[in-house]
Design an enzyme around this catalytic site. Structure first.
Site, short mmCIF file in Angstrom:
data_model
loop_
_atom_site.label_atom_id
_atom_site.label_comp_id
_atom_site.label_asym_id
_atom_site.label_seq_id
_atom_site.Cartn_x
_atom_site.Cartn_y
_atom_site.Cartn_z
N CYS A 186 58.61 27.03 24.82
CA CYS A 186 59.04 28.42 24.60
C CYS A 186 59.97 28.91 25.73
O CYS A 186 61.13 28.54 25.76
CB CYS A 186 57.82 29.32 24.41
SG CYS A 186 58.22 30.87 23.59
N HIS A 230 54.13 26.58 21.10
CA HIS A 230 53.16 26.42 22.18
C HIS A 230 52.10 25.37 21.83
O HIS A 230 51.02 25.74 21.34
CB HIS A 230 52.45 27.76 22.44
CG HIS A 230 53.32 28.82 23.02
ND1 HIS A 230 53.42 29.04 24.37
CD2 HIS A 230 54.13 29.72 22.42
CE1 HIS A 230 54.26 30.06 24.58
NE2 HIS A 230 54.70 30.47 23.42
N GLU A 247 50.17 23.95 23.78
CA GLU A 247 49.04 24.15 24.68
C GLU A 247 48.03 25.17 24.13
O GLU A 247 46.91 25.28 24.65
CB GLU A 247 49.53 24.58 26.07
CG GLU A 247 50.02 26.01 26.21
CD GLU A 247 51.44 26.27 25.70
OE1 GLU A 247 51.94 27.39 25.90
OE2 GLU A 247 52.05 25.36 25.09
#
Length: 195
Positions: free
Chosen positions: A79, A169, A171
């Site tokens: 991002c 994302h 994560e």
């Protein structure tokens, strides 16, 4: 193996949790002295690219990190991290590291309400979860940039040499496949440096 996580702003803790799950050692880059530590890869997390770009300069990270990326140290950027790497932003005059030959559009999906989740194909890995939050997308890639994922006609993940960058994302989801891919890149880099 040790991976440096830019920890000045944004979703760095979530990346660290992913590295913990994979049993990979990491250190947080918070002050210039942290750059003296030994590490073999860099993670540029999601967050606010304008703030991160300002802080990497103010904290004295900019020249060292740019040189490390330019010299082939693997980097995973999500991002805001993608914006930090991009050579050009369509709707912003500022550039940061400019090591990735792509053009991005900041906040391309709109504000927070433009956030969404989907599962889609990531080239070489298969289907992965993708969480987009005020995400950019890539509007143009130069030669030698590999397109790894798309959302409809928009490019959302690329690789270029040692750089792996995406709009979303990884994560924030349970799937570790993208981080595993990055760890393999770091392993290969360590082996090449040793030979």
């Amino acid at each position: 193996m040790k991976i440096a996580v830019l920890a000045v702003q944004g979703a760095f803790l979530e990346h660290e949790k992913m590295l913990d799950r994979l049993g990979v050692d990491y250190l947080e880059l918070r002050k210039k002295e942290d750059l003296k530590e030994s590490y073999n890869g860099i993670i540029l997390p999601g967050g606010e690219s304008t703030v991160q770009g300002k802080l990497i300069r103010e904290l004295g990270f900019y020249d060292i990190l740019k040189e490390q990326i330019h010299s082939g140290m693997p980097v995973l950027a999500t991002c805001a991290g993608l914006i930090l790497l991009a050579e050009k932003a369509e709707n912003d005059d500022r550039t940061h590291f400019a090591t990735l030959p792509v053009t991005v559009k900041r906040n391309a999906y709109g504000r927070q309400l433009g956030s969404f989740y989907k599962e889609d194909i990531f080239e070489g890995i298969g289907k992965v979860p993708m969480t987009f939050i005020r995400a950019p997308y890539i509007t143009n890639v130069k030669e030698d940039v590999s397109i790894l994922a798309r959302d409809k006609e928009f490019i959302t993940a690329v690789s270029y040499g040692n750089q792996l960058a995406m709009s979303f994302h990884p994560e924030l989801d349970e799937d570790t496949k993208i981080h595993q891919k990055f760890v393999k890149m770091v392993e290969k880099y360590i082996t090449q440096k040793a030979s």
